[in-house]
Design an enzyme around this catalytic site. Structure first.
Site, PDB file in Angstrom:
ATOM      1  N   ASP A 263      22.577   0.767 -21.427  1.00 59.75           N
ATOM      2  CA  ASP A 263      22.094   0.846 -19.838  1.00 59.75           C
ATOM      3  C   ASP A 263      20.588   0.951 -19.672  1.00 59.75           C
ATOM      4  OD1 ASP A 263      21.624   1.890 -17.108  1.00 59.75           O
ATOM      5  OD2 ASP A 263      24.007   2.075 -17.178  1.00 59.75           O
TER       6      ASP A 263
ATOM      7  N   HIS B 167      19.160  -2.339 -20.123  1.00 57.73           N
ATOM      8  CA  HIS B 167      18.696  -2.613 -18.857  1.00 57.73           C
ATOM      9  C   HIS B 167      17.155  -2.382 -18.537  1.00 57.73           C
ATOM     10  CE1 HIS B 167      23.308  -1.818 -17.113  1.00 57.73           C
ATOM     11  NE2 HIS B 167      22.928  -2.735 -18.425  1.00 57.73           N
TER      12      HIS B 167
END
Ligand SMILES: *[C@@H]1O[C@H](CO)[C@@H](O)[C@H](O)[C@H]1NC(C)=O
Ligand SMILES: *[C@@H]1O[C@H](CO)[C@@H](O)[C@H](O)[C@H]1NC(C)=O
Ligand SMILES: *[C@@H]1O[C@H](CO)[C@@H](O)[C@H](O)[C@H]1NC(C)=O
Ligand SMILES: *[C@@H]1O[C@H](CO)[C@@H](O)[C@H](O)[C@H]1NC(C)=O
Ligand SMILES: *[C@@H]1O[C@H](CO)[C@@H](O)[C@H](O)[C@H]1NC(C)=O
Ligand SMILES: *[C@@H]1O[C@H](CO)[C@@H](O)[C@H](O)[C@H]1NC(C)=O
Length: 408
Positions: A232, A255
Site C-alpha cells: 500500500d 502506492h
C-alpha cells in the site's frame, strides 16, 4: 574469580588514569556508568519458539527506571526472539534510552497464537510516552503477516500494525528491516521530533493495505534514506501532521508517498509543511498523491515534492479532492488544498494520464505549481497527458506533458 579480558583491561585503564589524570578518569567512569541491559540476562531464550515477552518487559522495567547514565536495552544477534503483543510503556526516568536491536524479533506464527492484552489490539509492539528513545541496529523484525492476510481475505479480520509509537518525543529509528506486517508496518502518532533513517520495510506487492510508514498528529519529522516495498502507501501522512521532511526514499511496489486520505466522515483535518525531496518511485501505482474526502473540512497546504525519479509509475501526480466518492464533485464542502508544488519530476508513467488534478467545484485547489516536469510514457508510441477539474495554479510551458487544463 576470573576477570574477563575486558574487565582486566578496564581496571588497567582506570588504574593508569587515576595515577596520571584524575579529571580524565572521572570522565571515563561516567561513560562506563551508561548501563547495558542484555535481554538474555532477563530470561529471554531467543530460540524463536518460546515467548520472550516477559523477559523484554522485565528488561524494559530496568531500563525505564534506570537512574544513572544513558541505559541501553540490548538484543544480541544470532538469536530470534518471539514476542506476543506488548507495550513498552513510559514515561521513563532517563531522558535518553537506547534500544539496540541486533537480533531478530518475530511475531507468533498463526493468528490464533496471538495473545492479546485487554488494553489494546491495534498493534503488535507499541512504544508509548517515551522521550529520547533511540532504536538502532541491523535487525530484522518479522510481523508474520501471511496468515493475517489470508484471514483478511476470507473474513475481513482486523489486523494490527506491527510497530507503533505513541506520544514519543525525540524518537530516533534507524537501521531496522521490517518485513511482512499483518497491517501497516510502522506508525508514528502524536509524536514531536522524530527521525527515521535507513529503514527497509518489505511486504509482498499483493499484501492487502500494508502501509509502510503512517504518520499522524505529529510534528517535526524527518524520514531519510529508506526503502519501502509494500502493498500500500509507502508513506502515508494523515491528519494533524506538520513539518515533515522526507528524502532519499525508494518506493515501490506500493502506492506512493501520500497525504491522506483526509476528512472522511466529515472530520476536520489539517496537514501542512510537508517536503518530499530526492525520492525514487518504481512501478508504484502513484507517486505524489493527495487524497481528501468529500464532506470534510480543514486544509492541506504548503506541500512540495521535488527532485523525483519515476520508473513506470501508473499515476505519478495525483490530487483527488473527493477520494472514494461517487457523488458529483460539487458538494462545496471539502478539505482545502493549496500551495502545492511539484518540481523536477523525471521519468516514465505507465498510464497515459500521468497528471490528474481533480478538485471540488466550489472549493477547488489553489496555487498548484508544476515546474520542470518531464514525464513520458513507458509504453512505446504513447504520450502522457494531464487532466484537471477545478484546479488553479501555474505550469511551465516546457513541462511534459503540457498542462493546459490548469486554470489561472
Ligand atoms: C518503574 O518502577 C516503578 C516503581 O517500582 C514501577 O511501578 C514501574 O512499573 C516501573 N516501570 C516500568 C516500565 O517497569
Ligand atoms: C516540538 O518540539 C520543539 C522543540 O523541542 C518545541 O519547540 C515545540 O514546541 C514542540 N511542539 C509540540 C507541538 O509539542
Ligand atoms: C526540514 O528541512 C528544513 C529546510 O532544510 C529545515 O529547516 C528543518 O529543520 C527540517 N526539519 C526537520 C524535522 O528535519
Ligand atoms: C542520507 O543520505 C545522504 C546522502 O547520502 C546523507 O548526506 C545523509 O547524511 C543521510 N542521512 C542520514 C540520517 O543518515
Ligand atoms: C538521494 O537519495 C539517495 C538514496 O538515499 C542517495 O544515495 C543520494 O545521495 C541522495 N542525493 C542527494 C542529492 O541527496
Ligand atoms: C489522455 O490520453 C488518453 C489515451 O490516449 C485519452 O483517452 C484521454 O482522453 C486523454 N486525456 C486528455 C485530458 O487529453
Amino acid at each position: 574469580m576470573q576477570l574477563s579480558e575486558n574487565m582486566q583491561g578496564l581496571f588497567a585503564i582506570l588504574f593508569l588514569c587515576f595515577v596520571t589524570s584524575p579529571c580524565l578518569c572521572a570522565r571515563t567512569l561516567t561513560t562506563q556508568a551508561n548501563p547495558t541491559f542484555n535481554i538474555l540476562n532477563f530470561g529471554a531464550k531467543g530460540n524463536g519458539q518460546d515467548d520472550d515477552s516477559q523477559a523484554f518487559l522485565k528488561a524494559w522495567g530496568a531500563v525505564c527506571n534506570a537512574t544513572q547514565g544513558i541505559p541501553t536495552l540490548f538484543i544480541p544477534k544470532g538469536k530470534t526472539f518471539m514476542l506476543q503483543p506488548l507495550v513498552f510503556q513510559g514515561p521513563c526516568k532517563p531522558s535518553t534510552i537506547n534500544f539496540k536491536i541486533e537480533g531478530t524479533i518475530t511475531a507468533p506464527r498463526s493468528v490464533n497464537a496471538w495473545k492479546w492484552p485487554d488494553s489494546h489490539r491495534d498493534s503488535w509492539i507499541q512504544f508509548s510516552y517515551i522521550n529520547g528513545l533511540s532504536i538502532t541496529g541491523r535487525s530484522l523484525i518479522d510481523g508474520q503477516g501471511a496468515p493475517w492476510w489470508d484471514c483478511f481475505a476470507k473474513s475481513r479480520c482486523e489486523r494490527p500494525m506491527a510497530l507503533s509509537f505513541h506520544s514519543c518525543e525525540n524518537l530516533q529509528l534507524s537501521g531496522v528491516t521490517q518485513i511482512n506486517s499483518p497491517g501497516g508496518h510502522v506508525k508514528v502518532y502524536a509524536s514531536n521530533g522524530t527521525r527515521i533513517s535507513d529503514m527497509h520495510l518489505v511486504s509482498p506487492k499483493d499484501s492487502p493495505n500494508t502501509d509502510g510508514l503512517h504518520i499522524s498528529a505529529s510534528s517535526n519529522v524527518a524520514v531519510e534514506n529508506s526503502t519501502t516495498e509494500v502493498g500500500d502507501d509507502c508513506i502515508a501522512i494523515l491528519g494533524g501532521t506538520s513539518f515533515v521532511n522526507i528524502s532519499g526514499i525508494y518506493c515501490g511496489p506500493g502506492h506512493g508517498i501520500s497525504i491522506g486520505s483526509l476528512g472522511g466522515n466529515g472530520v476536520h483535518a489539517t496537514v501542512e509543511e510537508i517536503h518530499v525531496k530526492n525520492c525514487t518511485f518504481t512501478r508504484s501505482s502513484s507517486g505524489a498523491r493527495i487524497k481528501t474526502r468529500e464532506g470534510g473540512s480543514g486544509y492541506v497546504r504548503k506541500i512540495t515534492y521535488e527532485d523525483i525519479v519515476l520508473v513506470e509509475v501508473q499515476s505519478p501526480i495525483l490530487i483527488v479532492q473527493n477520494y472514494g466518492s461517487l457523488l458529483p464533485i460539487d458538494a462545496g464542502q471539502a478539505v482545502k488544498v493549496s500551495d502545492i508544488t511539484y518540481r523536477n519530476f523525471r521519468g516514465t508513467a505507465s498510464f497515459d494520464s500521468a497528471i490528474q488534478l481533480i478538485c471540488d467545484k466550489v472549493i477547488g485547489c489553489s496555487n498548484v505549481v508544476l515546474d520542470q516536469i518531464q514525464i513520458t510514457s513507458s509504453v512505446p508510441g504513447k504520450k502522457t497527458n494531464a487532466t484537471c477539474l477545478n484546479a488553479h495554479g501555474t505550469s511551465s510551458s516546457s513541462n511534459v506533458p503540457q498542462i493546459p487544463c490548469l486554470l489561472k
